[in-house]
Design an enzyme around this catalytic site. Structure first.
Site, PDB file in Angstrom:
ATOM      1  N   GLY A  23      49.935  40.225  31.490  1.00  0.00           N
ATOM      2  CA  GLY A  23      48.676  40.733  30.932  1.00  0.00           C
ATOM      3  C   GLY A  23      47.484  40.453  31.823  1.00  0.00           C
ATOM      4  N   LEU A  24      47.739  40.064  33.058  1.00  0.00           N
ATOM      5  CA  LEU A  24      46.632  39.730  33.962  1.00  0.00           C
ATOM      6  C   LEU A  24      46.302  40.883  34.910  1.00  0.00           C
ATOM      7  CD1 LEU A  24      47.444  35.998  34.735  1.00  0.00           C
ATOM      8  CD2 LEU A  24      45.982  36.952  32.970  1.00  0.00           C
ATOM      9  N   GLY A  25      46.832  42.046  34.622  1.00  0.00           N
ATOM     10  CA  GLY A  25      46.460  43.222  35.406  1.00  0.00           C
ATOM     11  C   GLY A  25      47.148  43.300  36.764  1.00  0.00           C
ATOM     12  N   ASP A  73      41.774  48.181  33.636  1.00  0.00           N
ATOM     13  CA  ASP A  73      42.426  47.300  34.619  1.00  0.00           C
ATOM     14  C   ASP A  73      42.188  47.764  36.052  1.00  0.00           C
ATOM     15  OD1 ASP A  73      43.411  46.060  32.385  1.00  0.00           O
ATOM     16  OD2 ASP A  73      45.477  45.938  33.117  1.00  0.00           O
ATOM     17  N   PRO A 131      51.559  35.778  37.390  1.00  0.00           N
ATOM     18  CA  PRO A 131      52.890  36.166  36.903  1.00  0.00           C
ATOM     19  C   PRO A 131      52.900  37.637  36.477  1.00  0.00           C
ATOM     20  CG  PRO A 131      51.961  34.365  35.556  1.00  0.00           C
ATOM     21  CD  PRO A 131      50.935  34.714  36.599  1.00  0.00           C
ATOM     22  N   SER A 172      49.789  45.026  37.616  1.00  0.00           N
ATOM     23  CA  SER A 172      50.146  46.390  38.026  1.00  0.00           C
ATOM     24  C   SER A 172      48.918  47.092  38.611  1.00  0.00           C
ATOM     25  CB  SER A 172      50.732  47.189  36.863  1.00  0.00           C
ATOM     26  OG  SER A 172      49.758  47.392  35.864  1.00  0.00           O
ATOM     27  N   ALA A 173      47.749  46.872  38.005  1.00  0.00           N
ATOM     28  CA  ALA A 173      46.544  47.533  38.517  1.00  0.00           C
ATOM     29  C   ALA A 173      46.123  46.945  39.856  1.00  0.00           C
ATOM     30  CB  ALA A 173      45.405  47.397  37.510  1.00  0.00           C
TER      31      ALA A 173
END
Ligand code: PMV
Length: 326
Positions: A107-109, A154, A103, A111-112
């Site tokens: 906070g699971l990165g 990230d 999702p 975007s990186a």
């Protein structure tokens, strides 16, 4: 034949040390076996189009300003154009599809992993030799657009995979990396509330200005937690009970610096009630995800059955492979 290039880059969880990592304390991150897929296709048109499958938004790169979610890609294209000015014209005539499994803004990165997979696909298409360092460096520029002054943890984990100890320093980050050999019985639960990294980092920065010795004292303990856990990884000697205790302490400290929330605490306590020996937020906090550790997989699975009635709940399996291109 029209060329197709596919790239994948993993999402991540921060196991320990978020926020403290911004100020030079060590943090531990682990790549996950879910992430971002980027598909680059040659097209008959003389344009470059980027499409987000999750948001159903398209950007015609050389004809219009980017919609906000595409601003990091503009940065990537600008950096590549500056580094390889003779190559960039070849970008007119492609379409790039982006699809993320985790999702967004949880906070699971995401975007990186998106920036890393996108950079790898574009470099490959332009015939530029793919070095992990180059991909990581360019993706970091995109992360700055997304998050202001990110630590770089990230994009690093999204490039290299595995589990890392990451410490920011003036001379650049110090990183140790290992493959994960034994999967930890970990669940990942999304609170359903988006986390906002920039705001959370700014909130902590303000608090630290007001109470520097308090906040640095808290970060000292968080840093020590990361060091202890890294020794467990290095020595291949995971003491699950101790790991659970350290997760609970780290959660308390994150709550003390103001980046937990009512929703996060609800999930943390629901997980502990369901048998977790440790539970904490992961990433920037305020919203986002909670990770929980169990004594064994059977306990994790039975907790998952209970928790997923109310929340999106995933098994957090590690991934040792970083970004790759097919
Ligand atoms: O929630 P995420 O994946 O954006 O992680 C942020 C981690 C922080 O330590 C809060 C910020 C950073 O740049 O490391």
């Amino acid at each position: 034949m029209r060329r197709i290039i596919r790239a994948f880059s993993p999402s991540k969880i921060i196991l320990f040390g978020e926020h403290a990592v911004v100020y030079g304390y060590p943090a531990i991150a682990m790549a996950l076996n879910l992430g971002t897929r980027v598909t680059l296709k040659e097209s008959p048109e003389r344009s470059m189009k980027i499409l987000s499958e999750n948001y159903n938004i398209e950007w015609n790169v050389f004809n219009e300003e980017p919609p906000p979610i595409f601003k990091p890609f503009k940065r990537i294209i600008d950096v590549i154009a500056k580094k390889f000015p003779k190559k960039v014209n070849a970008l007119k005539g492609i379409e790039i599809h982006i699809s993320t499994q985790a999702p967004a803004a949880s906070g699971l990165g995401t975007s990186a992993s998106t920036a890393v997979a996108f950079t790898a696909a574009v470099l490959k298409y332009l015939g530029i030799s793919l070095s992990a360092n180059l991909i990581n460096e360019i993706a970091y520029e995109a992360e700055k657009v997304s998050h202001g002054r990110p630590s770089g943890i990230d994009n690093y984990i999204a490039t290299y995979g595995g589990v890392i100890k990451f410490t920011r320093s003036e001379e650049g980050p110090r990183i140790e990396r290992l493959n994960v050999e034994n999967e930890l019985p970990l669940l990942l639960v999304y609170t359903g509330v988006e986390r906002k990294t920039k705001e959370a980092v700014e909130y902590v920065a303000e608090l630290r200005k007001k109470l520097p010795s308090f906040i640095d004292g808290i970060f000292d303990i968080i840093g020590e937690i990361s060091e202890r856990v890294w020794n467990m990884f290095k020595n291949r000697n995971m003491d699950l009970e101790m790991l659970g205790n350290l997760m609970n302490i780290n959660q308390g400290l994150l709550s003390a610096i103001g980046v937990s929330s009512e929703e996060i605490e609800k999930v943390v306590f629901a997980l502990r009630k369901a048998g977790a020996i440790g539970a904490k937020l992961t990433g920037a906090g305020i919203g986002g995800c909670v990770i929980a550790l169990f004594k064994d997989w059977s306990k994790a699975i039975s907790a998952k059955e209970r928790i997923q009635r109310d929340y999106l709940c995933l098994i957090a399996k590690p991934q040792n492979r970083g970004v790759y291109v097919e």
